[in-house]
Scaffold this active site. Sequence first.
Site, PDB file in Angstrom:
ATOM      1  N   GLU A  78     -25.917  17.033   3.660  1.00 18.22           N
ATOM      2  CA  GLU A  78     -26.610  18.214   4.170  1.00 18.22           C
ATOM      3  C   GLU A  78     -25.745  18.769   5.297  1.00 18.22           C
ATOM      4  OE1 GLU A  78     -30.597  17.565   5.617  1.00 18.22           O
ATOM      5  OE2 GLU A  78     -30.771  19.671   6.219  1.00 18.22           O
TER       6      GLU A  78
ATOM      7  N   ARG B 203     -27.690   1.223   3.729  1.00 20.92           N
ATOM      8  CA  ARG B 203     -26.987   2.095   4.674  1.00 20.92           C
ATOM      9  C   ARG B 203     -25.983   1.261   5.438  1.00 20.92           C
ATOM     10  NH1 ARG B 203     -29.725   6.876   5.826  1.00 20.92           N
ATOM     11  NH2 ARG B 203     -28.510   7.470   7.625  1.00 20.92           N
TER      12      ARG B 203
ATOM     13  N   LYS C  27     -27.883  11.418  12.579  1.00 13.75           N
ATOM     14  CA  LYS C  27     -27.380  12.769  12.865  1.00 13.75           C
ATOM     15  C   LYS C  27     -28.177  13.444  13.960  1.00 13.75           C
ATOM     16  CE  LYS C  27     -26.426  14.328   8.509  1.00 13.75           C
ATOM     17  NZ  LYS C  27     -26.270  15.368   7.476  1.00 13.75           N
TER      18      LYS C  27
HETATM   19  P1  ATP Z   1     -30.292  13.201   7.542  1.00 13.15           P
HETATM   20  O1  ATP Z   1     -30.662  13.281   6.082  1.00 13.15           O
HETATM   21  O2  ATP Z   1     -31.227  12.453   8.381  1.00 13.15           O
HETATM   22  O3  ATP Z   1     -29.844  14.490   8.129  1.00 13.15           O
HETATM   23  P2  ATP Z   1     -28.113  11.649   6.564  1.00 13.15           P
HETATM   24  O4  ATP Z   1     -27.164  10.868   7.400  1.00 13.15           O
HETATM   25  O5  ATP Z   1     -28.888  11.000   5.486  1.00 13.15           O
HETATM   26  O6  ATP Z   1     -29.023  12.311   7.626  1.00 13.15           O
HETATM   27  P3  ATP Z   1     -27.013  13.417   4.575  1.00 13.15           P
HETATM   28  O7  ATP Z   1     -26.123  14.579   4.785  1.00 13.15           O
HETATM   29  O8  ATP Z   1     -28.280  13.642   3.845  1.00 13.15           O
HETATM   30  O9  ATP Z   1     -27.314  12.865   5.998  1.00 13.15           O
HETATM   31  O10 ATP Z   1     -26.204  12.243   3.905  1.00 13.15           O
HETATM   32  C1  ATP Z   1     -25.403  12.437   2.772  1.00 13.15           C
HETATM   33  C2  ATP Z   1     -25.278  11.147   2.019  1.00 13.15           C
HETATM   34  O11 ATP Z   1     -24.742  10.144   2.841  1.00 13.15           O
HETATM   35  C3  ATP Z   1     -26.623  10.650   1.525  1.00 13.15           C
HETATM   36  O12 ATP Z   1     -26.471  10.248   0.178  1.00 13.15           O
HETATM   37  C4  ATP Z   1     -26.923   9.490   2.400  1.00 13.15           C
HETATM   38  O13 ATP Z   1     -27.651   8.525   1.719  1.00 13.15           O
HETATM   39  C5  ATP Z   1     -25.530   8.977   2.767  1.00 13.15           C
HETATM   40  N1  ATP Z   1     -25.556   8.308   4.065  1.00 13.15           N
HETATM   41  C6  ATP Z   1     -25.956   8.820   5.244  1.00 13.15           C
HETATM   42  N2  ATP Z   1     -25.891   7.905   6.222  1.00 13.15           N
HETATM   43  C7  ATP Z   1     -25.418   6.769   5.656  1.00 13.15           C
HETATM   44  C8  ATP Z   1     -25.115   5.458   6.144  1.00 13.15           C
HETATM   45  N3  ATP Z   1     -25.306   5.124   7.424  1.00 13.15           N
HETATM   46  N4  ATP Z   1     -24.638   4.544   5.262  1.00 13.15           N
HETATM   47  C9  ATP Z   1     -24.438   4.868   3.979  1.00 13.15           C
HETATM   48  N5  ATP Z   1     -24.691   6.078   3.453  1.00 13.15           N
HETATM   49  C10 ATP Z   1     -25.182   7.028   4.274  1.00 13.15           C
END
Ligand code: ATP
Length: 555
Positions: free
Chosen positions: A35, A261, A271
């Site tokens: 995102e 994660r 984030k």
């Molecule tokens: P949010 O959705 O809270 O803004 P997010 O870190 O999940 O934060 P995204 O941009 O949705 O942000 O993440 C993109 C991809 O990265 C998703 O598939 C998510 O599952 C993966 N991802 C995010 N943080 C992690 C992490 N700490 N470890 C592994 N994969 C991650």
Amino acid sequence: MPDVAAESRDFIRDIIAADLRSGRTKSVVTRFPPEPNGYLHIGHAKAICINFGVAQEFGGRCHLRFDDTNPTKEEQEYIDAIERDVRWLGFDWGTHLYHASDYFAQLYDWAEHLIRTGHAYVDDLSASEMQAMRGTLTEPGRDSPHRTRSAEESLDLFRRMRAGEFPNGARTLRARIDMSSGNINLRDPVLYRILHAAHPRTGTAWVIYPTYDFAHGQSDAIEHVTHSLCTLEFEDHRPLYDWLLDHLPVPSRPRQYESARLNIGYTVLSKRVLTELVRQGHVEGWDDPRMPTLAAMRRRGIPPEAIRDFVRRVGVARANSVVDVAMFDHAVREHLNRAAPRRMAVLRPLKLVIENYPEGQVEDLDAVNNPEDTSSGTRRIPFAREIYVEAADFMENPPKKFYRLSPGREVRLRYAYLVTCRAVVKNAAGEVVELRATYDPASRGGNAPDGRKVQATLHWVSAAHAVPAEVRLYEHLFARPDPGAGGDVFADLNPASLERLRDCRLEPSLTAAAVGEAVQFERNGYFCADTTSRPDRLVFNRTIALRDSYAKAGG
Ligand code: ATP
Ligand code: MG
């Protein structure tokens, strides 16, 4: 061709290998779906390495898809940074760059399809009313009074939502599933909300936007993604993911798999928190070298290969855990040790005058660029009567095991001569400001002809030739291994995470160091020129310290 070695490495690869064998899919298509509401961090690097890595290993492809369904938080700056960082990490989506917003028209049609088939309705409840009726983990939710609305009425209202007739939050489109489901995600989840906001890509064309749940699986299906790999918090969303695909005329049937994660000690990978660190000025920006973002790591001099190796070693697991930050540091050192040329830099200079060295004489001495890589050759460094050594390499009253400079003690100056400290010059405050020494002219290169032993080898720079620089030393941004565990993550910030040394002296060749290129300052660690560095105002970042900065030098 599928890579056989890729099989059996983890449960995701096992599933994919089995799907290929059984013929459930003929090829592998994955996607990385950020995102664009912030910069990518090391946790995203894990997701990138898994998605792109799996596709590569099984001869498939990986898409970069921006999950851009929330225009109030998303910005072009983030979109550009994400593309830059994925490339820097070493992956390429080729022509497969997509956006959830590319599918807004299709998603809208599918929403109408759900209304017509009785699987969705327009609700007039406010967000808080809906929340209040959602129930809990132990209590079922309650039906909205609008749940029984006819398809005709919902369709009419949905079209008027789209036409912009209603203000933000006035109505939503909800799936009609089961308000008493044990899975709260199935209690008539919201599929569309009204948001009068311009979108970076679609401008003002839309005033209703699909939710993550409605956009994600359908986008996967449109792109013929075979394996939709995500993190564990989406496990409870999978029944909804499947329900939507089951009730829509989608062109393909992706499947979602969840894995852990990445969490690392002393590091925050939320984030929301990272955005606040930037917004509140706790750091210089998203690429402040103390941040866990890929942009910050690049600026700090961390090689992308080290990040990929680290992620591979962490592996793909089904259960969340916290990885020791030492594991990351190890991967970084391993790469830098092989790649980084050695240089001499004195971070806290103390002048040393060699009294018996001819005034005005300069010798160019040969220095090895990298003992780990003989092809990297040698360079010349100037030696003269006045040099700088590290202030910490001198002690007036040394303890027993201190072999470095002290009155009467002989040490080796790397690549140069053996010198003996003869006197100490102090200022009015009694601080040591200069050392006086003599050298043994027969010890050029660093060895005495009589074979006498010298314990310590020190780095140094010629006072007249060295170039001044600012060097920034970084420690963990947070002072505890589990930031935020005490309730307030900002209270856990490490006040000593940045130390700026403004009066460092570097060997002259470092003037030409390219931004971001790793060098080892002998005995001090790995460094690189900062993005703000200029030839007349050098700034270096410490990427990472050496394991035992002084042990090796015999101090
Ligand atoms: P949010 O959705 O809270 O803004 P997010 O870190 O999940 O934060 P995204 O941009 O949705 O942000 O993440 C993109 C991809 O990265 C998703 O598939 C998510 O599952 C993966 N991802 C995010 N943080 C992690 C992490 N700490 N470890 C592994 N994969 C991650
Ligand atoms: Mg997310």
